[in-house]
Design a protein around this motif. Structure first.
Motif, PDB file in Angstrom:
ATOM      1  N   ASP A 208       0.839  -1.195   0.000  1.00  0.00           N
ATOM      2  CA  ASP A 208       0.000   0.000   0.000  1.00  0.00           C
ATOM      3  C   ASP A 208       0.877   1.249   0.000  1.00  0.00           C
ATOM      4  OD1 ASP A 208      -2.013   1.851   0.224  1.00  0.00           O
ATOM      5  OD2 ASP A 208      -2.997   0.871   1.913  1.00  0.00           O
ATOM      6  N   VAL A 209       0.526   2.213  -0.845  1.00  0.00           N
ATOM      7  CA  VAL A 209       1.312   3.448  -0.919  1.00  0.00           C
ATOM      8  C   VAL A 209       1.086   4.318   0.320  1.00  0.00           C
ATOM      9  CG1 VAL A 209       1.375   3.478  -3.427  1.00  0.00           C
ATOM     10  CG2 VAL A 209      -0.502   4.605  -2.247  1.00  0.00           C
ATOM     11  N   ALA A 210      -0.010   4.083   1.031  1.00  0.00           N
ATOM     12  CA  ALA A 210      -0.279   4.868   2.243  1.00  0.00           C
ATOM     13  C   ALA A 210       0.814   4.612   3.278  1.00  0.00           C
ATOM     14  CB  ALA A 210      -1.645   4.500   2.824  1.00  0.00           C
ATOM     15  N   GLY A 211       1.233   5.651   3.966  1.00  0.00           N
ATOM     16  CA  GLY A 211       2.243   5.511   4.992  1.00  0.00           C
ATOM     17  C   GLY A 211       1.664   5.028   6.310  1.00  0.00           C
ATOM     18  N   PHE A 212       2.542   4.644   7.227  1.00  0.00           N
ATOM     19  CA  PHE A 212       2.069   4.099   8.500  1.00  0.00           C
ATOM     20  C   PHE A 212       1.311   5.146   9.316  1.00  0.00           C
ATOM     21  CE2 PHE A 212       5.973   6.053  10.075  1.00  0.00           C
ATOM     22  CZ  PHE A 212       5.658   6.436  11.375  1.00  0.00           C
ATOM     23  N   GLU A 213       1.640   6.428   9.138  1.00  0.00           N
ATOM     24  CA  GLU A 213       0.945   7.465   9.884  1.00  0.00           C
ATOM     25  C   GLU A 213      -0.514   7.559   9.449  1.00  0.00           C
ATOM     26  OE1 GLU A 213       3.335  10.954   9.319  1.00  0.00           O
ATOM     27  OE2 GLU A 213       4.498  10.547  11.147  1.00  0.00           O
ATOM     28  N   ASP A 214      -0.766   7.361   8.169  1.00  0.00           N
ATOM     29  CA  ASP A 214      -2.145   7.348   7.677  1.00  0.00           C
ATOM     30  C   ASP A 214      -2.900   6.178   8.292  1.00  0.00           C
ATOM     31  OD1 ASP A 214      -4.408   7.992   6.181  1.00  0.00           O
ATOM     32  OD2 ASP A 214      -3.808   6.707   4.526  1.00  0.00           O
ATOM     33  N   TYR A 215      -2.269   5.013   8.334  1.00  0.00           N
ATOM     34  CA  TYR A 215      -2.881   3.847   8.975  1.00  0.00           C
ATOM     35  C   TYR A 215      -3.205   4.151  10.433  1.00  0.00           C
ATOM     36  CZ  TYR A 215      -2.149   0.324   5.318  1.00  0.00           C
ATOM     37  OH  TYR A 215      -2.232  -0.417   4.179  1.00  0.00           O
ATOM     38  N   ALA A 216      -2.220   4.709  11.143  1.00  0.00           N
ATOM     39  CA  ALA A 216      -2.399   4.971  12.566  1.00  0.00           C
ATOM     40  C   ALA A 216      -3.530   5.969  12.806  1.00  0.00           C
ATOM     41  CB  ALA A 216      -1.098   5.488  13.177  1.00  0.00           C
ATOM     42  N   ARG A 217      -3.637   6.993  11.973  1.00  0.00           N
ATOM     43  CA  ARG A 217      -4.705   7.983  12.143  1.00  0.00           C
ATOM     44  C   ARG A 217      -6.074   7.365  11.918  1.00  0.00           C
ATOM     45  NH1 ARG A 217      -1.003  11.187   9.051  1.00  0.00           N
ATOM     46  NH2 ARG A 217       0.123  12.654  10.419  1.00  0.00           N
ATOM     47  N   ARG A 218      -6.180   6.518  10.902  1.00  0.00           N
ATOM     48  CA  ARG A 218      -7.469   5.883  10.622  1.00  0.00           C
ATOM     49  C   ARG A 218      -7.864   4.934  11.755  1.00  0.00           C
ATOM     50  NH1 ARG A 218      -8.945   5.381   4.479  1.00  0.00           N
ATOM     51  NH2 ARG A 218      -7.536   6.867   3.502  1.00  0.00           N
ATOM     52  N   ILE A 219      -6.884   4.213  12.279  1.00  0.00           N
ATOM     53  CA  ILE A 219      -7.154   3.285  13.380  1.00  0.00           C
ATOM     54  C   ILE A 219      -7.562   4.056  14.633  1.00  0.00           C
ATOM     55  CG2 ILE A 219      -6.084   1.583  14.920  1.00  0.00           C
ATOM     56  CD1 ILE A 219      -4.263   0.870  12.440  1.00  0.00           C
ATOM     57  N   ALA A 220      -6.853   5.162  14.907  1.00  0.00           N
ATOM     58  CA  ALA A 220      -7.195   5.994  16.064  1.00  0.00           C
ATOM     59  C   ALA A 220      -8.594   6.578  15.910  1.00  0.00           C
ATOM     60  CB  ALA A 220      -6.171   7.112  16.240  1.00  0.00           C
ATOM     61  N   GLY A 221      -8.936   6.974  14.691  1.00  0.00           N
ATOM     62  CA  GLY A 221     -10.257   7.524  14.444  1.00  0.00           C
ATOM     63  C   GLY A 221     -11.351   6.503  14.639  1.00  0.00           C
TER      64      GLY A 221
END
Length: 227
Positions: free
Chosen positions: A87-100
């Motif tokens: 996935d081109v998305a970075g880990f910070e994007d993953y973390a933000r979505r999970i936190a949300g």
């Protein structure tokens, strides 16, 4: 229906062009959070593996320990891992979505961090890039620094092993207050409580190490105060 069958169904719901990070937008209701928790640990583990540059057999074994993956389910877990790596998305994007999805500062996010620490330490080494990765994820999760350091102290050999750090309390706190904090940690670590907040049954064994660590820390503090 096993959790891995449910994960396969969740992945199938992604439309063409959507990366794995988009799956968290579809898993917001409480019954689906156990699926999201599992995908989150796999996905962030995959991103963390890129941080230290390799995936070892020990790390794979550690993940199996957390989730008790049956042989017939390994292909499904591998698919999630590979999707996250690609996935081109970075880990910070993953973390933000999970936190949300779980809510910033949620205890479930602390459970998730423990799973990541368990996997990070599986090969017996704690890479500086892993430390930076996990600290940044914790920040995005809204995890306060003392709580992050308490988790780190329980997993990382070079971390301070002071029992107060393990419990996340200060040495000058009255013993009665420490006792209250300790008992709350024990209650929060009960398997039924963990399942209620979204941790899948396959992963509640995460609480076993936590309980052993916090019990040991409380006993040490109590003994010091009694001396």
């Amino acid at each position: 229906m096993s959790i891995w069958t449910r994960i396969t169904t969740a992945l199938a719901a992604l439309t063409n062009g959507e990366g794995l990070a988009a799956v968290f937008e579809h898993l917001r209701s409480p019954p689906e959070r156990t699926i999201a928790f599992t995908i989150a640990v796999i996905a962030l583990s995959a991103k963390m593996a890129k941080a230290d540059g390799q995936v070892t057999r020990d790390e794979v074994s550690a993940f199996r320990e957390v989730f008790a993956i049956a042989p017939e389910d390994e292909a499904g877990a591998a698919r999630v891992f590979n999707l996250a790596r690609q996935d081109v998305a970075g880990f910070e994007d993953y973390a933000r979505r999970i936190a949300g999805m779980f809510g910033t500062g949620s205890p479930t996010l602390c459970d998730l961090m423990e799973g990541l620490f368990h996997i990070a330490m599986a090969d017996g080494q704690y890479h500086p890039n892993e430390d930076a990765f996990l600290e940044r994820v914790a920040q995005i999760f809204g995890m306060e620094q003392p709580r992050f350091m308490a988790v780190r102290a329980r997993f990382v050999p070079d971390a301070q092993r002071d029992p107060h750090s393990v419990l996340g309390v200060s040495p000058d706190m009255p013993l009665d207050e420490i006792r209250k904090h300790y008992r709350q940690l024990v209650r929060d670590s009960h398997p039924d409580v963990m399942i209620a907040r979204g941790v899948p049954e396959e992963a509640v064994q995460l609480s076993q190490k936590r309980l052993a660590d916090i019990n040991r820390a409380w006993e040490e503090i109590s003994a010091r105060r009694a001396a």
